[in-house]
Design a protein around this motif. Structure first.
Motif, PDB file in Angstrom:
ATOM      1  N   LYS A  14       0.835  -1.207   0.000  1.00 16.64           N
ATOM      2  CA  LYS A  14       0.000   0.000   0.000  1.00 16.64           C
ATOM      3  C   LYS A  14       0.870   1.258   0.000  1.00 16.64           C
ATOM      4  O   LYS A  14       0.555   2.243  -0.664  1.00 16.64           O
ATOM      5  CB  LYS A  14      -0.939   0.026   1.213  1.00 16.64           C
ATOM      6  CG  LYS A  14      -1.889  -1.146   1.294  1.00 16.64           C
ATOM      7  CD  LYS A  14      -2.906  -1.112   0.198  1.00 16.64           C
ATOM      8  CE  LYS A  14      -3.907  -2.250   0.382  1.00 16.64           C
ATOM      9  NZ  LYS A  14      -4.407  -2.749  -0.874  1.00 16.64           N
ATOM     10  N   SER A  15       1.960   1.212   0.733  1.00 18.11           N
ATOM     11  CA  SER A  15       2.882   2.340   0.778  1.00 18.11           C
ATOM     12  C   SER A  15       3.545   2.534  -0.585  1.00 18.11           C
ATOM     13  O   SER A  15       3.662   3.666  -1.073  1.00 18.11           O
ATOM     14  CB  SER A  15       3.921   2.093   1.874  1.00 18.11           C
ATOM     15  OG  SER A  15       4.570   3.275   2.240  1.00 18.11           O
ATOM     16  N   ALA A  20       3.865   5.546  -5.760  1.00 21.15           N
ATOM     17  CA  ALA A  20       3.755   5.549  -7.227  1.00 21.15           C
ATOM     18  C   ALA A  20       2.685   6.542  -7.692  1.00 21.15           C
ATOM     19  O   ALA A  20       2.897   7.265  -8.678  1.00 21.15           O
ATOM     20  CB  ALA A  20       3.443   4.146  -7.735  1.00 21.15           C
ATOM     21  N   LEU A  21       1.568   6.608  -6.999  1.00 21.88           N
ATOM     22  CA  LEU A  21       0.505   7.549  -7.371  1.00 21.88           C
ATOM     23  C   LEU A  21       0.994   8.996  -7.261  1.00 21.88           C
ATOM     24  O   LEU A  21       0.722   9.819  -8.133  1.00 21.88           O
ATOM     25  CB  LEU A  21      -0.727   7.346  -6.481  1.00 21.88           C
ATOM     26  CG  LEU A  21      -1.552   6.092  -6.747  1.00 21.88           C
ATOM     27  CD1 LEU A  21      -2.547   5.869  -5.616  1.00 21.88           C
ATOM     28  CD2 LEU A  21      -2.276   6.203  -8.080  1.00 21.88           C
ATOM     29  N   LEU A  22       1.713   9.294  -6.190  1.00 19.42           N
ATOM     30  CA  LEU A  22       2.238  10.644  -6.002  1.00 19.42           C
ATOM     31  C   LEU A  22       3.297  10.973  -7.051  1.00 19.42           C
ATOM     32  O   LEU A  22       3.336  12.092  -7.585  1.00 19.42           O
ATOM     33  CB  LEU A  22       2.814  10.796  -4.591  1.00 19.42           C
ATOM     34  CG  LEU A  22       1.778  10.758  -3.461  1.00 19.42           C
ATOM     35  CD1 LEU A  22       2.473  10.631  -2.110  1.00 19.42           C
ATOM     36  CD2 LEU A  22       0.875  11.983  -3.502  1.00 19.42           C
ATOM     37  N   ARG A  94       0.423   2.966   8.011  1.00 21.49           N
ATOM     38  CA  ARG A  94       1.140   3.532   6.880  1.00 21.49           C
ATOM     39  C   ARG A  94       0.352   3.361   5.589  1.00 21.49           C
ATOM     40  O   ARG A  94      -0.537   2.500   5.556  1.00 21.49           O
ATOM     41  CB  ARG A  94       2.495   2.850   6.751  1.00 21.49           C
ATOM     42  CG  ARG A  94       2.304   1.350   6.464  1.00 21.49           C
ATOM     43  CD  ARG A  94       3.580   0.572   6.554  1.00 21.49           C
ATOM     44  NE  ARG A  94       3.332  -0.817   6.309  1.00 21.49           N
ATOM     45  CZ  ARG A  94       3.358  -1.765   7.214  1.00 21.49           C
ATOM     46  NH1 ARG A  94       3.583  -1.486   8.473  1.00 21.49           N
ATOM     47  NH2 ARG A  94       3.154  -3.021   6.876  1.00 21.49           N
ATOM     48  N   PRO A  95       0.715   4.096   4.585  1.00 22.22           N
ATOM     49  CA  PRO A  95       1.584   5.257   4.541  1.00 22.22           C
ATOM     50  C   PRO A  95       0.842   6.504   5.029  1.00 22.22           C
ATOM     51  O   PRO A  95      -0.390   6.531   5.016  1.00 22.22           O
ATOM     52  CB  PRO A  95       1.904   5.387   3.050  1.00 22.22           C
ATOM     53  CG  PRO A  95       0.646   4.895   2.383  1.00 22.22           C
ATOM     54  CD  PRO A  95       0.152   3.775   3.264  1.00 22.22           C
ATOM     55  N   ARG A 107      -4.797   4.631   2.911  1.00 15.41           N
ATOM     56  CA  ARG A 107      -5.548   3.373   2.880  1.00 15.41           C
ATOM     57  C   ARG A 107      -6.990   3.697   2.543  1.00 15.41           C
ATOM     58  O   ARG A 107      -7.682   4.228   3.399  1.00 15.41           O
ATOM     59  CB  ARG A 107      -5.433   2.630   4.207  1.00 15.41           C
ATOM     60  CG  ARG A 107      -4.015   2.145   4.407  1.00 15.41           C
ATOM     61  CD  ARG A 107      -3.903   1.142   5.516  1.00 15.41           C
ATOM     62  NE  ARG A 107      -2.566   0.591   5.515  1.00 15.41           N
ATOM     63  CZ  ARG A 107      -2.234  -0.558   4.950  1.00 15.41           C
ATOM     64  NH1 ARG A 107      -3.120  -1.289   4.350  1.00 15.41           N
ATOM     65  NH2 ARG A 107      -0.997  -0.988   4.996  1.00 15.41           N
ATOM     66  N   PRO A 108      -7.386   3.444   1.324  1.00 16.47           N
ATOM     67  CA  PRO A 108      -6.621   2.901   0.209  1.00 16.47           C
ATOM     68  C   PRO A 108      -5.586   3.912  -0.289  1.00 16.47           C
ATOM     69  O   PRO A 108      -5.698   5.106   0.008  1.00 16.47           O
ATOM     70  CB  PRO A 108      -7.690   2.623  -0.850  1.00 16.47           C
ATOM     71  CG  PRO A 108      -8.777   3.606  -0.562  1.00 16.47           C
ATOM     72  CD  PRO A 108      -8.764   3.779   0.935  1.00 16.47           C
ATOM     73  N   PRO A 109      -4.607   3.440  -1.073  1.00 13.63           N
ATOM     74  CA  PRO A 109      -3.525   4.320  -1.525  1.00 13.63           C
ATOM     75  C   PRO A 109      -4.020   5.596  -2.236  1.00 13.63           C
ATOM     76  O   PRO A 109      -3.416   6.658  -2.109  1.00 13.63           O
ATOM     77  CB  PRO A 109      -2.701   3.437  -2.466  1.00 13.63           C
ATOM     78  CG  PRO A 109      -2.949   2.058  -1.972  1.00 13.63           C
ATOM     79  CD  PRO A 109      -4.381   2.054  -1.494  1.00 13.63           C
TER      80      PRO A 109
END
Length: 116
Positions: A14-15, A20-22, A94-95, A107-109
């Motif tokens: 998830k972290s 990756a999204l950021l 996290r994250p 959470r969710p990412p």
């Protein structure tokens, strides 16, 4: 894009997804691998304020250390729970992404994108 601070565990899927999204969004990211450089009590209190959570809500209650350290005891104070997270950073959910004075748990990412 804003500058994002990310409390990150590279072993957590998830972290990694949140990171990756950021990155895909073009953010400048300051990564804090909190297992290597754990936050102190003051930093955790600031995070809790930004997240608008109690210490117990920030804890990974399913970790074996949580039960082993007796952290499920409802009589424990916030300061005692914060001290446990400082001593055992694995207990911190996290994250955590921070932009300015706002923070979210990824959470969710995809939740980290709400800060952008």
């Amino acid at each position: 894009m804003p500058n994002v601070t990310l409390f990150h565990n590279p072993r957590c899927s998830k972290s990694r997804e949140a990171l990756a999204l950021l990155q895909d969004a073009g953010c400048q990211i300051d990564i804090i691998e909190y297992l290597k450089t754990p936050p102190d009590a003051a930093t955790l209190k600031q995070l809790l304020s930004q997240l608008q959570l109690t210490p117990r809500e920030l804890m990974r209650t399913k970790e074996s250390e949580y039960k082993a350290q007796g952290l499920d005891n409802p009589a424990l104070s916030d300061d005692e729970l914060i001290a446990a997270m400082v001593a055992t950073p694995k207990l911190i959910e996290r994250p955590i992404a921070i932009v300015n004075d706002e923070a979210v748990i990824g959470r969710p990412p995809e939740k980290v994108l709400t800060l952008l």
